[in-house]
Design a protein around this motif. Structure first.
Motif, PDB file in Angstrom:
ATOM      1  N   LEU A   1      34.733  50.926  33.146  1.00 31.91           N
ATOM      2  CA  LEU A   1      34.889  49.498  32.911  1.00 31.91           C
ATOM      3  C   LEU A   1      33.988  49.058  31.769  1.00 31.91           C
ATOM      4  O   LEU A   1      32.890  49.591  31.589  1.00 31.91           O
ATOM      5  CB  LEU A   1      34.568  48.721  34.191  1.00 31.91           C
ATOM      6  N   SER A   2      34.443  48.070  31.025  1.00 33.20           N
ATOM      7  CA  SER A   2      33.715  47.636  29.833  1.00 33.20           C
ATOM      8  C   SER A   2      32.519  46.747  30.160  1.00 33.20           C
ATOM      9  O   SER A   2      31.676  46.517  29.307  1.00 33.20           O
ATOM     10  CB  SER A   2      34.662  46.885  28.899  1.00 33.20           C
ATOM     11  N   THR A   3      32.460  46.242  31.375  1.00 32.49           N
ATOM     12  CA  THR A   3      31.368  45.363  31.779  1.00 32.49           C
ATOM     13  C   THR A   3      31.042  45.604  33.250  1.00 32.49           C
ATOM     14  O   THR A   3      31.866  46.126  33.996  1.00 32.49           O
ATOM     15  CB  THR A   3      31.753  43.884  31.531  1.00 32.49           C
ATOM     16  N   ARG A   4      29.848  45.222  33.669  1.00 33.69           N
ATOM     17  CA  ARG A   4      29.452  45.407  35.069  1.00 33.69           C
ATOM     18  C   ARG A   4      30.210  44.423  35.948  1.00 33.69           C
ATOM     19  O   ARG A   4      30.435  43.276  35.576  1.00 33.69           O
ATOM     20  CB  ARG A   4      27.950  45.188  35.223  1.00 33.69           C
ATOM     21  N   ILE A   5      30.572  44.894  37.122  1.00 31.92           N
ATOM     22  CA  ILE A   5      31.286  44.036  38.070  1.00 31.92           C
ATOM     23  C   ILE A   5      30.495  43.928  39.365  1.00 31.92           C
ATOM     24  O   ILE A   5      29.594  44.714  39.634  1.00 31.92           O
ATOM     25  CB  ILE A   5      32.707  44.569  38.360  1.00 31.92           C
TER      26      ILE A   5
ATOM     27  N   SER B   1      32.687  51.505  37.053  1.00 32.21           N
ATOM     28  CA  SER B   1      33.902  52.323  37.010  1.00 32.21           C
ATOM     29  C   SER B   1      34.684  52.215  38.317  1.00 32.21           C
ATOM     30  O   SER B   1      34.165  51.765  39.332  1.00 32.21           O
ATOM     31  CB  SER B   1      33.563  53.792  36.729  1.00 32.21           C
ATOM     32  N   VAL B   2      35.933  52.647  38.244  1.00 31.91           N
ATOM     33  CA  VAL B   2      36.805  52.719  39.412  1.00 31.91           C
ATOM     34  C   VAL B   2      37.316  54.149  39.496  1.00 31.91           C
ATOM     35  O   VAL B   2      37.781  54.715  38.501  1.00 31.91           O
ATOM     36  CB  VAL B   2      37.993  51.737  39.296  1.00 31.91           C
TER      37      VAL B   2
ATOM     38  N   MET C   1      49.526  62.039  36.974  1.00 31.78           N
ATOM     39  CA  MET C   1      48.464  61.101  36.649  1.00 31.78           C
ATOM     40  C   MET C   1      49.074  59.702  36.653  1.00 31.78           C
ATOM     41  O   MET C   1      49.964  59.413  35.857  1.00 31.78           O
ATOM     42  CB  MET C   1      47.873  61.417  35.272  1.00 31.78           C
ATOM     43  N   PRO C   2      48.637  58.844  37.558  1.00 32.10           N
ATOM     44  CA  PRO C   2      49.219  57.504  37.628  1.00 32.10           C
ATOM     45  C   PRO C   2      48.872  56.674  36.397  1.00 32.10           C
ATOM     46  O   PRO C   2      47.770  56.760  35.856  1.00 32.10           O
ATOM     47  CB  PRO C   2      48.597  56.907  38.893  1.00 32.10           C
ATOM     48  N   ALA C   3      49.824  55.876  35.958  1.00 32.61           N
ATOM     49  CA  ALA C   3      49.615  54.985  34.821  1.00 32.61           C
ATOM     50  C   ALA C   3      48.772  53.793  35.260  1.00 32.61           C
ATOM     51  O   ALA C   3      48.835  53.355  36.412  1.00 32.61           O
ATOM     52  CB  ALA C   3      50.957  54.507  34.281  1.00 32.61           C
ATOM     53  N   ALA C   4      47.968  53.273  34.340  1.00 30.04           N
ATOM     54  CA  ALA C   4      47.074  52.160  34.661  1.00 30.04           C
ATOM     55  C   ALA C   4      47.172  51.093  33.586  1.00 30.04           C
ATOM     56  O   ALA C   4      47.481  51.371  32.426  1.00 30.04           O
ATOM     57  CB  ALA C   4      45.639  52.645  34.790  1.00 30.04           C
ATOM     58  N   GLU C   5      46.891  49.852  33.994  1.00 33.72           N
ATOM     59  CA  GLU C   5      46.873  48.715  33.077  1.00 33.72           C
ATOM     60  C   GLU C   5      45.638  47.888  33.399  1.00 33.72           C
ATOM     61  O   GLU C   5      45.401  47.540  34.550  1.00 33.72           O
ATOM     62  CB  GLU C   5      48.143  47.886  33.267  1.00 33.72           C
ATOM     63  N   LEU C   6      44.842  47.594  32.390  1.00 31.16           N
ATOM     64  CA  LEU C   6      43.578  46.891  32.567  1.00 31.16           C
ATOM     65  C   LEU C   6      43.642  45.583  31.796  1.00 31.16           C
ATOM     66  O   LEU C   6      43.983  45.569  30.619  1.00 31.16           O
ATOM     67  CB  LEU C   6      42.449  47.777  32.025  1.00 31.16           C
ATOM     68  N   THR C   7      43.321  44.475  32.478  1.00 27.12           N
ATOM     69  CA  THR C   7      43.290  43.154  31.851  1.00 27.12           C
ATOM     70  C   THR C   7      41.947  42.522  32.149  1.00 27.12           C
ATOM     71  O   THR C   7      41.501  42.528  33.297  1.00 27.12           O
ATOM     72  CB  THR C   7      44.415  42.247  32.408  1.00 27.12           C
TER      73      THR C   7
ATOM     74  N   LEU D   1      38.576  42.678  40.249  1.00 24.94           N
ATOM     75  CA  LEU D   1      37.185  43.093  40.133  1.00 24.94           C
ATOM     76  C   LEU D   1      36.383  41.981  39.463  1.00 24.94           C
ATOM     77  O   LEU D   1      36.353  41.884  38.227  1.00 24.94           O
ATOM     78  CB  LEU D   1      37.094  44.379  39.305  1.00 24.94           C
ATOM     79  N   PRO D   2      35.731  41.100  40.247  1.00 24.29           N
ATOM     80  CA  PRO D   2      34.949  40.014  39.652  1.00 24.29           C
ATOM     81  C   PRO D   2      33.757  40.556  38.882  1.00 24.29           C
ATOM     82  O   PRO D   2      33.097  41.499  39.313  1.00 24.29           O
ATOM     83  CB  PRO D   2      34.479  39.193  40.850  1.00 24.29           C
ATOM     84  N   LYS D   3      33.516  39.945  37.736  1.00 17.07           N
ATOM     85  CA  LYS D   3      32.361  40.368  36.932  1.00 17.07           C
ATOM     86  C   LYS D   3      31.076  39.946  37.629  1.00 17.07           C
ATOM     87  O   LYS D   3      31.030  38.950  38.345  1.00 17.07           O
ATOM     88  CB  LYS D   3      32.424  39.734  35.549  1.00 17.07           C
TER      89      LYS D   3
END
Length: 147
Positions: A109-113, A75-76, A41-47, A131-133
């Motif tokens: 994702l916490s918000t729509r993009i 989502s991605v 399972m690849p590690a992920a980082e979200l900013t 990923l632009p909002k």
């Protein structure tokens, strides 16, 4: 008849570690019931910033053609397969800690993009998604009235 129980001072650490792992898995921001773990399972980082979400995913040893990326408004989905290398040794032993196999990771994702404006860069085994909002999410102001 006397019954003596033998306890080791560190015997309970294994069950404590399993319980802690279960706790952290349940509160992980990347947790999703649609995650399939077959090999690694690849590690992920979200900013997140005011205008966009940046997602970095570690995909060491994968070629770009071995990775599938699908971006929706909320989502991605990243899936792929790390194929094992075929090696033959006649008089030796191989010990490997590498993980091979297919994976599928759904990151909510916490918000729509604006998924039509999403971009990707893949370099040295690191996938970077910009990923632009969505415009309505960037300018979203909620008025709260006091009663």
């Amino acid at each position: 008849m006397t019954l003596a129980l033998r306890q080791t001072p560190f015997g309970e650490f294994g069950s404590l570690q399993r319980e802690m792992n279960r706790l952290f898995d349940s509160i992980s921001p990347f947790r999703d019931d649609d995650v399939t773990f077959k090999g690694f399972m690849p590690a992920a980082e979200l900013t997140e910033t005011d205008d966009a979400i940046a997602l970095k995913v570690e995909l060491p040893g994968l070629k770009p053609e071995d990775v599938d990326i699908q971006v929706t408004e909320d989502s991605v989905v990243i899936s792929g397969e790390r194929k094992s290398e075929e090696t033959t040794e006649e008089n030796g032993m191989t010990r490997s800690e590498f993980h091979y196999g297919s994976f599928r990771r759904v990151i909510p994702l916490s918000t729509r993009i604006d998924n039509s404006s999403a971009t990707a860069d893949y370099n040295d085994g690191i996938l970077k998604l910009h990923l632009p909002k969505a415009a309505e999410e960037r300018n979203k102001v909620v008025k709260i009235s006091l009663s």
